[in-house]
Design an enzyme around this catalytic site. Structure first.
Site, PDB file in Angstrom:
ATOM      1  N   ILE A   1       9.074   6.894  -0.129  1.00  0.00           N
ATOM      2  CA  ILE A   1       9.183   6.023  -1.303  1.00  0.00           C
ATOM      3  C   ILE A   1       9.284   6.827  -2.597  1.00  0.00           C
ATOM      4  O   ILE A   1      10.021   6.471  -3.513  1.00  0.00           O
ATOM      5  CB  ILE A   1       7.956   5.078  -1.340  1.00  0.00           C
ATOM      6  CG1 ILE A   1       8.025   4.120  -0.155  1.00  0.00           C
ATOM      7  CG2 ILE A   1       7.904   4.280  -2.645  1.00  0.00           C
ATOM      8  CD1 ILE A   1       6.733   3.343   0.089  1.00  0.00           C
TER       9      ILE A   1
ATOM     10  N   GLN B   1       0.738  -6.245  -3.805  1.00  0.00           N
ATOM     11  CA  GLN B   1      -0.402  -6.476  -2.909  1.00  0.00           C
ATOM     12  C   GLN B   1      -1.532  -5.513  -3.242  1.00  0.00           C
ATOM     13  O   GLN B   1      -2.602  -5.608  -2.658  1.00  0.00           O
ATOM     14  CB  GLN B   1       0.030  -6.248  -1.452  1.00  0.00           C
ATOM     15  CG  GLN B   1       1.097  -7.194  -0.954  1.00  0.00           C
ATOM     16  CD  GLN B   1       1.585  -6.780   0.431  1.00  0.00           C
ATOM     17  OE1 GLN B   1       2.431  -5.912   0.590  1.00  0.00           O
ATOM     18  NE2 GLN B   1       1.027  -7.407   1.455  1.00  0.00           N
TER      19      GLN B   1
ATOM     20  N   ALA C   1       0.816  -1.225   0.000  1.00  0.00           N
ATOM     21  CA  ALA C   1       0.000   0.000   0.000  1.00  0.00           C
ATOM     22  C   ALA C   1       0.846   1.269   0.000  1.00  0.00           C
ATOM     23  O   ALA C   1       0.465   2.271  -0.601  1.00  0.00           O
ATOM     24  CB  ALA C   1      -0.932  -0.001   1.217  1.00  0.00           C
TER      25      ALA C   1
ATOM     26  N   CYS D   1     -25.009 -14.377 -17.341  1.00  0.00           N
ATOM     27  CA  CYS D   1     -25.799 -15.422 -16.675  1.00  0.00           C
ATOM     28  C   CYS D   1     -26.714 -14.887 -15.577  1.00  0.00           C
ATOM     29  O   CYS D   1     -27.461 -15.646 -14.956  1.00  0.00           O
ATOM     30  CB  CYS D   1     -24.874 -16.490 -16.092  1.00  0.00           C
ATOM     31  SG  CYS D   1     -24.053 -16.001 -14.575  1.00  0.00           S
TER      32      CYS D   1
ATOM     33  N   HIS E   1      -3.552  -9.799  -4.999  1.00  0.00           N
ATOM     34  CA  HIS E   1      -4.919  -9.656  -4.488  1.00  0.00           C
ATOM     35  C   HIS E   1      -5.900  -9.273  -5.589  1.00  0.00           C
ATOM     36  O   HIS E   1      -6.967  -8.734  -5.310  1.00  0.00           O
ATOM     37  CB  HIS E   1      -4.957  -8.618  -3.359  1.00  0.00           C
ATOM     38  CG  HIS E   1      -4.228  -9.065  -2.122  1.00  0.00           C
ATOM     39  ND1 HIS E   1      -3.447  -8.241  -1.355  1.00  0.00           N
ATOM     40  CD2 HIS E   1      -4.166 -10.285  -1.540  1.00  0.00           C
ATOM     41  CE1 HIS E   1      -2.932  -8.926  -0.340  1.00  0.00           C
ATOM     42  NE2 HIS E   1      -3.354 -10.177  -0.436  1.00  0.00           N
TER      43      HIS E   1
ATOM     44  N   ARG F   1      -6.077  -2.468   3.480  1.00  0.00           N
ATOM     45  CA  ARG F   1      -6.162  -3.874   3.789  1.00  0.00           C
ATOM     46  C   ARG F   1      -5.032  -4.367   4.691  1.00  0.00           C
ATOM     47  O   ARG F   1      -5.077  -5.490   5.174  1.00  0.00           O
ATOM     48  CB  ARG F   1      -6.220  -4.547   2.407  1.00  0.00           C
ATOM     49  CG  ARG F   1      -5.669  -5.842   2.230  1.00  0.00           C
ATOM     50  CD  ARG F   1      -6.119  -6.580   0.999  1.00  0.00           C
ATOM     51  NE  ARG F   1      -6.179  -7.945   1.429  1.00  0.00           N
ATOM     52  CZ  ARG F   1      -7.013  -8.852   1.027  1.00  0.00           C
ATOM     53  NH1 ARG F   1      -7.863  -8.582   0.098  1.00  0.00           N
ATOM     54  NH2 ARG F   1      -6.990 -10.043   1.522  1.00  0.00           N
TER      55      ARG F   1
ATOM     56  N   CYS G   1     -17.787 -12.455 -12.545  1.00  0.00           N
ATOM     57  CA  CYS G   1     -19.053 -13.057 -12.134  1.00  0.00           C
ATOM     58  C   CYS G   1     -18.775 -14.259 -11.242  1.00  0.00           C
ATOM     59  O   CYS G   1     -17.967 -15.118 -11.573  1.00  0.00           O
ATOM     60  CB  CYS G   1     -19.851 -13.486 -13.365  1.00  0.00           C
ATOM     61  SG  CYS G   1     -21.337 -14.424 -12.924  1.00  0.00           S
TER      62      CYS G   1
ATOM     63  N   SER H   1       4.297  -3.679   5.049  1.00  0.00           N
ATOM     64  CA  SER H   1       4.705  -3.964   6.428  1.00  0.00           C
ATOM     65  C   SER H   1       5.311  -5.365   6.543  1.00  0.00           C
ATOM     66  O   SER H   1       5.927  -5.683   7.547  1.00  0.00           O
ATOM     67  CB  SER H   1       3.500  -3.851   7.348  1.00  0.00           C
ATOM     68  OG  SER H   1       2.552  -4.844   6.991  1.00  0.00           O
TER      69      SER H   1
HETATM   70 ZN    ZN Z   1     -22.134 -14.842 -15.070  1.00  0.00          ZN
END
Ligand code: ZN
Length: 245
Positions: free
Chosen positions: A228, A91, A12, A147, A111, A24, A119, A186
């Site tokens: 940074i 991340q 992060a 769908c 992530h 997060r 979906c 971290s």
């Molecule tokens: Zn779908």
């Protein structure tokens, strides 16, 4: 001289200069607000339509897609352009490494990505931008257009496993790299901590750039506490000068 494979693990901290807070991490926003954490927890998201409505509203309001890369992201892309083999293990879900000019195939998103949707029924994928446009147009919880299933961001929510293929590739890169830079993380959670450990055990030269101490500072060859946005361009500029074309 053989060119080193440079692995950059980013957390992060590399994106805070782009206006994206740490959601997060161990002390991140989600962890400090249980109600907000539910919006990004798979079990709640899947079973509670109200959580999904709030989750989509939140995404419309925080405009994360408008964030721009900062000098640290651009420095990584420039190192790659200089001819040094670079792989990014991130991340972050913001896609800013790619926006800075790094080819997507050089970035492993541990992530997932908040720039896409997936979906949960059929696996169809699409751009987040389109889903947000549907929310803005009045669909509170836009279903999959293929769908009718529940759509979610293409991120790994709390309670979801990491993609084993992405993790496998990240491990292989950590093993093979000669230089490993851990930036803005971290290093207290998996898989980041494990990847650093693997790199160190396999002889990579480890540099940590992070404002706060990490559990791996003792095994690092170099620990940098400077911001940074200035530290990373300087570090990577040296690598480019040493190994670039
Ligand atoms: Zn779908």
């Amino acid at each position: 001289m053989d060119k080193p494979l440079v692995a950059v693990l980013s957390g992060a901290g590399i994106s805070t200069d782009s206006g994206i807070p740490d959601y997060r991490g161990p002390n991140g926003l989600w962890r400090r607000d249980p109600e907000a954490e539910k919006l990004v927890t798979y079990e709640y998201y899947m079973r509670d339509p109200e959580i999904r409505l709030r989750s989509w509203r939140m995404r419309c309001e925080n405009h994360a897609l408008r964030a721009e890369p900062n000098p640290a992201h651009r420095a990584v892309a420039e190192l790659e352009k200089s001819g040094v083999p670079v792989r990014v293990l991130t991340q972050n879900v913001d896609g800013l490494h790619q926006l800075a000019g790094l080819p997507g195939r050089k970035v492993l998103e541990l992530h997932g990505s908040a720039r896409g949707v997936v979906c949960t029924g059929c696996g169809a994928r699409g751009p987040m931008e389109d889903a947000l446009a549907r929310v803005e147009a009045g669909e509170g919880d836009p279903p999959c257009l293929v769908c009718g299933g529940i759509l979610k961001p293409a991120t790994v929510m709390f309670g979801q496993p990491l993609d084993p293929e992405v993790l496998g590739q990240a491990l292989a890169i950590s093993k093979a790299c000669t230089v490993f830079l851990a930036v803005g993380s971290s290093l207290q959670v998996q898989p980041a901590a494990g990847l650093v450990g693997v790199a160190a055990e396999n002889g990579a030269r480890l540099t940590i750039v992070n404002a706060e101490p990490t559990p791996y500072d003792d095994v690092a060859h170099e620990v940098v506490r400077e911001p940074i946005g200035t530290a990373l361009p300087a570090l990577l500029g040296r690598l480019a000068a040493q190994y670039g074309a």
